[in-house]
Design a protein around this motif. Structure first.
Motif, short mmCIF file in Angstrom:
data_model
loop_
_atom_site.label_atom_id
_atom_site.label_comp_id
_atom_site.label_asym_id
_atom_site.label_seq_id
_atom_site.Cartn_x
_atom_site.Cartn_y
_atom_site.Cartn_z
N GLY A 6 -25.43 -33.57 -49.09
CA GLY A 6 -24.61 -34.07 -48.18
C GLY A 6 -25.46 -34.80 -46.73
N ARG A 7 -25.57 -35.27 -45.89
CA ARG A 7 -26.08 -35.93 -45.08
C ARG A 7 -25.80 -34.77 -43.30
NH1 ARG A 7 -24.44 -42.03 -43.07
NH2 ARG A 7 -25.66 -42.30 -41.76
N LEU A 8 -26.43 -35.36 -42.24
CA LEU A 8 -26.23 -34.38 -41.13
C LEU A 8 -26.84 -35.10 -40.03
CD1 LEU A 8 -25.78 -32.07 -38.95
CD2 LEU A 8 -28.39 -31.23 -39.28
N ARG A 9 -25.83 -35.87 -39.62
CA ARG A 9 -25.93 -37.08 -38.17
C ARG A 9 -26.21 -36.34 -37.43
NH1 ARG A 9 -20.71 -40.78 -38.77
NH2 ARG A 9 -20.38 -37.93 -38.50
N LEU A 10 -27.59 -35.79 -36.36
CA LEU A 10 -28.06 -35.38 -35.47
C LEU A 10 -28.58 -36.39 -34.39
CD1 LEU A 10 -30.67 -32.89 -36.59
CD2 LEU A 10 -28.60 -32.38 -35.42
N CYS A 11 -28.10 -36.86 -32.45
CA CYS A 11 -28.09 -37.39 -31.87
C CYS A 11 -28.71 -36.59 -30.68
CB CYS A 11 -27.21 -38.04 -31.14
SG CYS A 11 -25.76 -39.14 -32.39
N ALA A 40 -17.51 -40.49 -30.52
CA ALA A 40 -16.93 -42.09 -31.30
C ALA A 40 -17.13 -41.04 -32.70
CB ALA A 40 -18.25 -42.59 -30.95
N GLY A 41 -17.80 -40.05 -32.53
CA GLY A 41 -17.62 -39.49 -34.45
C GLY A 41 -18.91 -39.52 -35.21
N LEU A 42 -19.96 -40.09 -34.40
CA LEU A 42 -21.39 -40.83 -34.83
C LEU A 42 -22.14 -39.25 -35.09
CD1 LEU A 42 -21.51 -44.32 -33.20
CD2 LEU A 42 -20.41 -43.76 -35.56
N CYS A 43 -22.21 -38.47 -34.49
CA CYS A 43 -22.83 -37.21 -34.24
C CYS A 43 -22.05 -35.66 -34.68
CB CYS A 43 -23.70 -36.89 -32.83
SG CYS A 43 -24.53 -38.48 -32.83
N ASP A 44 -22.96 -35.04 -35.85
CA ASP A 44 -22.68 -34.24 -36.59
C ASP A 44 -22.25 -32.40 -35.48
OD1 ASP A 44 -21.27 -35.58 -38.07
OD2 ASP A 44 -23.20 -35.60 -39.55
N PHE A 45 -23.32 -32.65 -34.76
CA PHE A 45 -23.92 -31.41 -33.89
C PHE A 45 -24.38 -32.01 -32.47
CE2 PHE A 45 -26.77 -28.47 -32.45
CZ PHE A 45 -25.79 -26.54 -32.92
#
Length: 611
Positions: free
Chosen positions: A64-69, A280-285
């Motif tokens: 899987g993939r995790l997107r952090l901002c 916008a749903g572009l960050c997971d945490f």
């Protein structure tokens, strides 16, 4: 899952057995011991041969993939130098790793990682690390004692000031064989130094440009951690990919951790833009720090339809200190009475009610809500002994534990505190001339508060408004991240917001925060420039403490001294950490006792099957 051991596991077990036997056979005289773990005080909580940390799930699926901002920017991938304005986050522990791994369930205990064990003695006069024969850098090159010594010498010469200071205490280094490194610490009196050395990263001699190590670089580093840098967009994006051949995946201190195949870290310069990207749903945490937003800003589609989850997680660490730091290197703030007077004008009640919905509690200690805090407790005999050579260093109301920061009357115009502040300023030689406060030489009392984001700006403006009531002009200056870091590192500010997190086992980091030596070290965390022989003695007592009682007394003494110096205008803290995360993420059921709030999803979380 097969019950049979893989050939890799059998080889590791055999090597570990040989190494353990060799360590025991070679243990130094005088009470030395070879051990797979070491605690700062007492014994490690986990037995030898433990399967995994209690807060890690060994069955966690990989992939899987995790997107952090993140807020900010970066101009370097080297977290060990000072010339970078800001180093990319996500490199320590993910890309670089240390000799040993710290448990988030214990105050300060290290378990095997690159070093499968270490020897020391009761006096902690030496520390010998035994490297795991399987330890590899990501290019497959074995990690050797030569790499450890190379790293030590490099960081001692060109590392951050706190590293240089600590490593300078080491009397000698030897490498009796390719997998053994011994540090001689005789006569130092710093019982934490063996653990500090255990947290030292290990860099490859063959993969580091030592001549230019202290310069900024965007070259992907070679290291031994579970992730490698796959892509870099300077200042805006960092992509980490899990190394499928990571050497330590089956170690007890790593089992069930670092589960995502890919981690994308995007940087944003503005907090509002960062939140819009999350919506916008572009960050997971996301970790939320704005109470107003937490109260009202999360009624958004991504939460309502269940794509993301909003949760308050209890914080069980000691509550550290966040506050406005006076730069006492500036003559304007040299007098403690002036600092106390300005601190009295911060109306916490008004700020908490009007800016933060009443969600905060005032922070009365540098180790609040823990046995290490001095507030509410009179000094004991051990504390008195530390303070005996420094009469008057701690105020009576802080010595008996009765002092608390002024709460304010929540009006925003607390007349009683204003009168007290004016009296303190007058005793320091300042005087109110009409509506202008003047220093003894007639100069208007004026200074700048440096901030880095809109949250800090809003808080600083509220403080500035209160100071205006007693004729003081505090100009709030918003600067970008790079300028902020450079000015902070060079102590080029009058006042700024600082944060000093509290560990359940304070130690060597207190030297770079509060000692006289650190006051002149660029990039140290001694933002106020505190210079006090009593504080230096308290920090030394912390590092030399042999018992838990002695350690607690030393930390409380430091707390009383810092409070007595009024180096910081204390702010506030919350009981919980506020997080929001994608519902497709899973996490262990057990929360680390001391570390959930400091452990990112990269380490313990995973992507649910089908997520």
């Amino acid at each position: 899952m097969s019950l049979a051991m893989s050939s890799k596991s059998r080889a590791r077990a055999a090597a570990a057995a040989v190494l353990a036997a060799a360590s025991l056979a070679c243990a130094a005289p005088g009470g030395a011991r070879a051990a797979p773990a070491i605690a700062m005080h007492g014994a490690p909580a986990l037995p030898e041969g433990f399967a995994h940390f209690p807060y890690a799930d060994p069955a966690a699926p990989k992939g899987g993939r995790l997107r952090l901002c993140l807020l900010g920017t970066f101009d370097s991938l080297n977290p060990f130098n000072l010339k970078a304005g800001s180093t990319a986050q996500g490199l320590n522990t993910m890309v670089f790793e240390s000799l040993m791994a710290r448990s988030q369930d214990e105050p300060f205990t290290l378990y095997g990682l690159i070093a499968s064990g270490m020897d020391t003695d009761e006096a902690r006069s030496f520390a010998t690390f035994h490297l795991d024969p399987a330890a590899r850098f990501s290019d497959g090159t074995p990690i050797t004692a030569d790499d450890v010594r190379f790293t030590f010498d490099l960081l001692k010469a060109k590392g951050r000031p706190q590293q240089r200071q600590a490593f300078a205490e080491v009397k000698g280094v030897s490498t009796p064989d390719p997998r053994t490194v011994r540090f001689d610490l005789a006569g130092i009196g710093d019982r934490e130094l063996p653990l500090f050395l255990g947290l030292m990263p290990v860099l490859p001699r063959h993969g580091v440009d030592a001549a230019h190590f202290d310069e900024s670089t965007l070259k992907p580093p070679l290291a031994s951690g579970p992730y490698r840098v796959a892509a870099v967009e300077p200042g805006t994006r960092l992509v980490l990919e899990r190394n499928p051949a990571y050497w330590g995946a089956d170690l007890p201190s790593r089992r069930g951790m670092f589960n995502f195949d890919r981690v994308d870290i995007d940087y944003y310069r503005d907090a509002n833009s960062l939140f819009e990207v999350f919506k916008a749903g572009l960050c997971d945490f996301r970790i939320e720090t704005d109470p107003a937003r937490w109260l009202t800003g999360y009624d958004v589609p991504i939460i309502r339809d269940g794509r993301d989850v909003k949760e308050a997680v209890p914080l069980r660490l000691p509550k550290g200190m966040e506050g406005f730091a006076f730069n006492t290197r500036r003559p304007l703030f040299a007098d403690v009475r002036v600092r106390e007077a300005l601190g009295a004008m911060f109306d916490f009640g008004w700020v908490n009610r009007n800016l933060y919905g009443g969600l905060y509690r005032r922070t009365p200690s540098f180790f609040a809500e823990s046995p290490l805090a001095s507030t509410g407790r009179p000094a004991d005999a051990d504390e008195a002994a530390i303070l005996a050579p420094y009469p008057g260093a701690v105020r009576p109301d802080m010595l008996d534990g009765s002092w608390l920061p002024p709460a304010g009357d929540a009006s925003g115009r607390d007349r009683a505190e204003a009168r007290r502040a004016l009296a303190l300023l007058a005793s320091a030689g300042d005087r109110l001339d009409g509506t202008v406060m003047r220093q003894a030489d007639g100069t208007p009392f004026r200074f700048e508060i440096m901030v880095v984001d809109r949250r800090q700006e809003r808080l600083a403006l509220a403080f500035s408004d209160s100071l205006r009531d007693i004729g003081i002009e505090a100009v709030v200056r918003l600067v970008d991240e790079v300028q902020y870091q450079r000015r902070r590192q060079g102590f080029d500010f009058d006042m700024m917001l600082g944060q000093w997190t509290a560990s359940p086992s304070p130690g060597a980091e207190q030297r770079s925060r509060w000692t006289s030596a650190a006051a002149a070290q660029p990039a140290s965390f001694n933002l106020p420039g505190a210079r006090s022989p009593a504080i230096d003695a308290a920090v030394t007592a912390i590092l030399e403490a042999k018992t838990q009682d002695g350690f607690t007394a030393a930390v409380r003494t430091l707390d009383r001294l810092l409070l007595s110096g009024f180096y910081i205008v204390p702010l506030f803290h919350t009981e919980d950490q506020w997080i929001a995360y994608a519902s497709r993420l899973g996490r262990p059921a057990t929360v680390p006792l001391f570390g959930f709030n400091n452990v990112t999803p990269i380490e313990l979380w995973w992507q649910k099957p089908g997520g």
